[in-house]
Design a protein around this motif. Structure first.
Motif, PDB file in Angstrom:
ATOM      1  N   ILE A 482     -14.029 -19.503 -16.467  1.00 63.71           N
ATOM      2  CA  ILE A 482     -13.365 -19.009 -15.248  1.00 63.71           C
ATOM      3  C   ILE A 482     -12.754 -20.172 -14.481  1.00 63.71           C
ATOM      4  N   LEU A 483     -13.547 -21.219 -14.319  1.00 63.79           N
ATOM      5  CA  LEU A 483     -13.058 -22.365 -13.546  1.00 63.79           C
ATOM      6  C   LEU A 483     -11.891 -23.067 -14.232  1.00 63.79           C
ATOM      7  N   THR A 484     -11.872 -23.005 -15.541  1.00 63.12           N
ATOM      8  CA  THR A 484     -10.825 -23.689 -16.281  1.00 63.12           C
ATOM      9  C   THR A 484      -9.532 -22.890 -16.310  1.00 63.12           C
ATOM     10  N   HIS A 485      -9.618 -21.564 -16.416  1.00 64.60           N
ATOM     11  CA  HIS A 485      -8.432 -20.757 -16.684  1.00 64.60           C
ATOM     12  C   HIS A 485      -8.079 -19.749 -15.586  1.00 64.60           C
ATOM     13  N   ALA A 486      -9.021 -19.377 -14.742  1.00 67.63           N
ATOM     14  CA  ALA A 486      -8.764 -18.249 -13.833  1.00 67.63           C
ATOM     15  C   ALA A 486      -8.136 -18.668 -12.512  1.00 67.63           C
ATOM     16  N   PHE A 487      -8.483 -19.848 -11.958  1.00 67.13           N
ATOM     17  CA  PHE A 487      -8.050 -20.232 -10.621  1.00 67.13           C
ATOM     18  C   PHE A 487      -6.997 -21.342 -10.670  1.00 67.13           C
ATOM     19  N   GLY A 488      -6.052 -21.236  -9.687  1.00 61.28           N
ATOM     20  CA  GLY A 488      -5.083 -22.299  -9.504  1.00 61.28           C
ATOM     21  C   GLY A 488      -5.566 -23.267  -8.419  1.00 61.28           C
ATOM     22  N   GLN A 489      -4.719 -24.264  -8.086  1.00 60.46           N
ATOM     23  CA  GLN A 489      -5.113 -25.268  -7.109  1.00 60.46           C
ATOM     24  C   GLN A 489      -5.184 -24.685  -5.714  1.00 60.46           C
ATOM     25  N   GLU A 490      -4.402 -23.699  -5.415  1.00 59.13           N
ATOM     26  CA  GLU A 490      -4.341 -23.163  -4.061  1.00 59.13           C
ATOM     27  C   GLU A 490      -5.072 -21.827  -3.931  1.00 59.13           C
ATOM     28  N   ASP A 491      -5.662 -21.324  -4.998  1.00 58.80           N
ATOM     29  CA  ASP A 491      -6.355 -20.027  -4.943  1.00 58.80           C
ATOM     30  C   ASP A 491      -7.679 -20.157  -4.226  1.00 58.80           C
ATOM     31  N   ASN A 492      -8.078 -19.127  -3.537  1.00 56.47           N
ATOM     32  CA  ASN A 492      -9.387 -19.034  -2.897  1.00 56.47           C
ATOM     33  C   ASN A 492     -10.286 -18.231  -3.854  1.00 56.47           C
ATOM     34  N   GLY A 493     -10.822 -18.940  -4.839  1.00 55.55           N
ATOM     35  CA  GLY A 493     -11.556 -18.247  -5.896  1.00 55.55           C
ATOM     36  C   GLY A 493     -12.916 -17.727  -5.457  1.00 55.55           C
ATOM     37  N   ARG A 494     -13.331 -16.658  -6.142  1.00 55.86           N
ATOM     38  CA  ARG A 494     -14.654 -16.058  -5.856  1.00 55.86           C
ATOM     39  C   ARG A 494     -15.284 -15.645  -7.186  1.00 55.86           C
ATOM     40  N   ILE A 495     -16.501 -16.071  -7.357  1.00 56.84           N
ATOM     41  CA  ILE A 495     -17.261 -15.738  -8.580  1.00 56.84           C
ATOM     42  C   ILE A 495     -18.512 -14.982  -8.183  1.00 56.84           C
ATOM     43  N   SER A 496     -18.735 -13.837  -8.868  1.00 55.22           N
ATOM     44  CA  SER A 496     -19.920 -13.001  -8.578  1.00 55.22           C
ATOM     45  C   SER A 496     -20.736 -12.834  -9.868  1.00 55.22           C
ATOM     46  N   ASN A 513     -12.016 -13.150  -9.277  1.00 51.57           N
ATOM     47  CA  ASN A 513     -10.770 -12.600  -8.742  1.00 51.57           C
ATOM     48  C   ASN A 513      -9.577 -13.434  -9.146  1.00 51.57           C
ATOM     49  N   GLY A 514      -9.686 -14.026 -10.341  1.00 52.19           N
ATOM     50  CA  GLY A 514      -8.632 -14.901 -10.825  1.00 52.19           C
ATOM     51  C   GLY A 514      -7.445 -14.120 -11.387  1.00 52.19           C
ATOM     52  N   LYS A 515      -6.634 -14.805 -12.177  1.00 54.07           N
ATOM     53  CA  LYS A 515      -5.390 -14.231 -12.672  1.00 54.07           C
ATOM     54  C   LYS A 515      -5.567 -13.399 -13.943  1.00 54.07           C
ATOM     55  N   GLY A 516      -6.782 -13.262 -14.411  1.00 52.64           N
ATOM     56  CA  GLY A 516      -7.049 -12.392 -15.560  1.00 52.64           C
ATOM     57  C   GLY A 516      -6.760 -13.067 -16.896  1.00 52.64           C
ATOM     58  N   GLY A 555     -24.365  -7.794 -27.025  1.00 44.68           N
ATOM     59  CA  GLY A 555     -23.272  -8.754 -27.007  1.00 44.68           C
ATOM     60  C   GLY A 555     -22.535  -8.728 -25.670  1.00 44.68           C
ATOM     61  N   MET A 556     -21.228  -8.892 -25.787  1.00 41.16           N
ATOM     62  CA  MET A 556     -20.423  -9.094 -24.580  1.00 41.16           C
ATOM     63  C   MET A 556     -19.223  -8.157 -24.587  1.00 41.16           C
ATOM     64  N   MET A 557     -18.894  -7.608 -23.387  1.00 45.04           N
ATOM     65  CA  MET A 557     -17.715  -6.764 -23.240  1.00 45.04           C
ATOM     66  C   MET A 557     -16.864  -7.348 -22.104  1.00 45.04           C
ATOM     67  N   VAL A 558     -15.548  -7.469 -22.353  1.00 45.02           N
ATOM     68  CA  VAL A 558     -14.629  -8.103 -21.402  1.00 45.02           C
ATOM     69  C   VAL A 558     -13.605  -7.086 -20.924  1.00 45.02           C
ATOM     70  N   CYS A 559     -13.453  -6.955 -19.604  1.00 44.90           N
ATOM     71  CA  CYS A 559     -12.400  -6.135 -18.994  1.00 44.90           C
ATOM     72  C   CYS A 559     -11.605  -7.027 -18.044  1.00 44.90           C
ATOM     73  N   SER A 560     -10.284  -7.046 -18.218  1.00 50.92           N
ATOM     74  CA  SER A 560      -9.482  -7.981 -17.438  1.00 50.92           C
ATOM     75  C   SER A 560      -8.154  -7.345 -17.041  1.00 50.92           C
ATOM     76  N   CYS A 561      -7.673  -7.747 -15.872  1.00 50.60           N
ATOM     77  CA  CYS A 561      -6.348  -7.342 -15.389  1.00 50.60           C
ATOM     78  C   CYS A 561      -5.785  -8.489 -14.549  1.00 50.60           C
ATOM     79  N   GLU A 562      -4.667  -8.263 -13.876  1.00 49.95           N
ATOM     80  CA  GLU A 562      -4.014  -9.318 -13.101  1.00 49.95           C
ATOM     81  C   GLU A 562      -4.807  -9.674 -11.865  1.00 49.95           C
ATOM     82  N   LYS A 563      -5.747  -8.806 -11.432  1.00 52.03           N
ATOM     83  CA  LYS A 563      -6.518  -9.058 -10.229  1.00 52.03           C
ATOM     84  C   LYS A 563      -7.899  -9.640 -10.517  1.00 52.03           C
ATOM     85  N   GLY A 564      -8.187  -9.906 -11.785  1.00 53.43           N
ATOM     86  CA  GLY A 564      -9.472 -10.514 -12.084  1.00 53.43           C
ATOM     87  C   GLY A 564     -10.052 -10.016 -13.393  1.00 53.43           C
ATOM     88  N   THR A 565     -11.213 -10.533 -13.671  1.00 51.04           N
ATOM     89  CA  THR A 565     -11.881 -10.229 -14.943  1.00 51.04           C
ATOM     90  C   THR A 565     -13.344  -9.901 -14.672  1.00 51.04           C
TER      91      THR A 565
END
Length: 580
Positions: A482-496, A513-516, A555-565
């Protein structure tokens, strides 16, 4: 050791050919005995009829002799011998001759006086001297008929005559006083018996009159009269009952049926009626059964040979080849293959065997690949454990130095990094959920300092889940991604990060709430790929390790869109319990 092919042939011979032979053999003997009994019963009925006809024929002669012994002319003739009237004697002779010619079966008529002198003889062809025992027999009978067999005449031949005939003798008594006047002897042609014993039956047979010794007293073939029926089973007739037996006579097997006759002859205690039928003629039906049995046995044997050559040999060869290939597979050689066979069943079996070997090879290769992946994953984990293990003491020193210098941020990062290293150094595959959460929090704290509070995070875990074991290092790679790919330099990221449970399954929910994640990347994550993961312990690494350790249902299930993953991790609960 007997081969399979020979065992099958032996079983065929024992359970098919041998029962056919036994059945035919028993059928032959049962039908043979039944045929003997049936024909003998029919022959006994024939002998009964023959005996009655014989008595009727003899009775006709008895009627004639009754007439002769009661004739006044005969009486007067015997009395006239004392008178010297030649004229009267001539007329008496003529009268007697006329009575004799009335019965064509009578060949000779002789009158004797009591002294034994011949008083009258119908012709001069037969000059006969009666045996003394016959005279005594006639005296004992007191006027009843006494019959003499042809063999008795042959023993006491008539002078100048070789023909065979029956003899009847009777005492002649005076009608008024019943005193004996003389005795009468009749020579009866064998035509009397020939007419009785003549038969028109289709089955050849020989009927005889014999005595207890087996001497033939009469036979339609006159050449047999006086001979002996010399058979070993003749002693069975001594019981005095009707019966039958098989025996050899004149070089031929005969079915001999016998019964006692009611016709008695002087000098013979017992007279038997015997019928002989050639067994070869009678047993055509049983011979047919025997021949059919041999034919069926030969056909069955030929069928066994054909069965062995066209079918059993192939089956035996198939079984031997299958056994050989199974031994090769058992030794570890999975290159063994069965050849193709023309028989449909064998072809299917060989095909299934080959498919099974191919499937086993594929499963072994799959297990090898999975074991290789597992070893790679373990190696990567161990590799991550090794470096922190060597750096741990150094980090403690850095922490002490930073604290003494007033560098709180450096000290805080060093403390959290140490916590990360302690969890990595733990050699077990699983850790309690609380330790896995502590590990990911330490990582997040270090990253917050690094990225100058570019993001915030929250962690909410169900208290009943904290003591449950879970595969270690499953949350940190996801947060790192998430930290590597989801947030930009100016984004106010949130991880839950949330933890929940059902009755038997535990869940981690990692949300940002990153870019998905792009759709193409999601498709690649869903596909099973064998190549190595270039990003190290990424999302796929976590997913594969959970499946390898817990099984395919987890295992793992991934759901992603433009508003987050949102990423959900599932794992089994070992302690059980209820929802809280």
């Amino acid at each position: 050791m007997m081969t399979f092919q020979r065992k099958i042939i032996l079983a065929f011979l024992v359970f098919v050919l041998f029962p056919i032979f036994i059945l035919g053999y028993l059928s032959y003997w049962i039908s043979r005995d039944t045929l003997q009994e049936t024909i003998s019963n029919q022959t006994v009925q024939t002998l009964n009829v023959l005996d009655r006809n014989l008595l009727e024929a003899v009775e006709e002669v008895n009627h004639f002799s009754d007439y002769m012994v009661s004739s006044g002319d005969v009486h007067s003739f015997l009395a006239s011998q004392q008178e010297k009237s030649l004229i009267e004697l001539y007329h008496k002779r003529q009268a007697i001759a006329g009575m004799m010619y009335a019965n064509a079966e009578v060949q000779q008529f002789i009158l004797y006086d009591l002294a034994g002198d011949r008083m009258y003889q119908s012709n001069d062809q037969l000059l006969w001297k009666e045996p003394e025992w016959m005279v005594q027999e006639m005296k004992q009978k007191k006027g009843a008929s006494v019959w003499l067999s042809p063999t008795a005449i042959r023993k006491h031949p008539l002078q100048g005559q070789s023909d065979l005939f029956l003899t009847q003798g009777r005492i002649i008594n005076d009608i008024n006083t019943l005193d004996p006047l003389g005795y009468m002897v009749l020579a009866i042609r064998l035509d009397l018996l020939d007419n009785v014993f003549a038969s028109e039956s289709e089955t050849p047979s020989t009927e005889l009159l014999i005595n207890k010794k087996g001497d033939i007293l009469y036979a339609l073939d006159h050449q047999l009269i006086g001979k002996r029926l010399d058979v070993g089973s003749l002693i069975k007739m001594h019981t005095g009952e009707t019966g039958f037996f098989l025996d050899q006579w004149n070089g031929e097997k005969q079915l001999i049926t016998y019964r006692p006759s009611t016709f008695q002859m002087a000098g013979e205690k017992d007279v038997w009626m015997v019928s002989m039928k050639p067994w070869d003629v009678l047993s055509n039906s049983t011979v047919y059964i025997r021949n059919i049995t041999f034919l069926l046995s030969a056909v069955a044997l030929l069928a066994a040979v054909c069965f062995n050559w066209f079918y059993l040999r192939r089956i035996s060869g198939f079984i031997q080849a299958l056994q050989k290939n199974m031994k090769l597979v058992e030794s570890g050689d999975l290159s063994a293959r069965m050849n193709e066979y023309s028989l449909k069943e064998l072809k299917n079996l060989s095909f299934r065997f080959n498919q099974m070997i191919i499937r086993i090879w594929e499963l072994i290769q799959r297990i090898r690949r999975e074991e290789e992946k597992n070893r790679e994953a373990e190696f990567k984990v161990l590799q991550q454990q090794i470096n922190p293990h060597f750096l741990y003491n150094t980090l403690e020193s850095i922490n002490a130095l930073a604290a003494s210098s007033g560098q709180k941020e450096i000290s805080k990062m060093t403390i959290n990094l140490g916590r990360l290293l302690r969890i990595s150094i733990n050699g077990s595959f699983e850790v309690p959920v609380r330790q896995e959460i502590s590990h990911v929090i330490s990582y997040l704290e270090i990253q917050k300092i690094r990225f100058e509070n570019l993001f915030t995070y929250e962690v909410v875990i169900d208290p009943s889940l904290e003591s449950e074991p879970v595969l270690k290092l499953v949350l940190q790679p996801l947060v790192e991604n998430i930290l590597t790919h989801a947030f930009g330099q100016e984004d106010n990221g949130r991880i839950s990060i949330r933890g929940s449970r059902s009755q038997t399954t535990g869940y981690f929910w990692v949300e940002d709430n990153g870019k998905g994640i792009p759709h193409t990347v999601l498709e690649k994550l869903q596909k099973k790929r064998d190549e190595k993961e270039e990003r190290g312990h990424g999302i796929r690494n976590v997913h594969e390790r959970i499946k390898l350790y817990y099984g395919e249902k987890y295992g793992m299930m991934v759901c992603s869109c433009e508003k987050g993953t949102i990423i959900r991790i599932s794992f089994p609960l070992k302690k059980g319990g209820s929802n809280v």
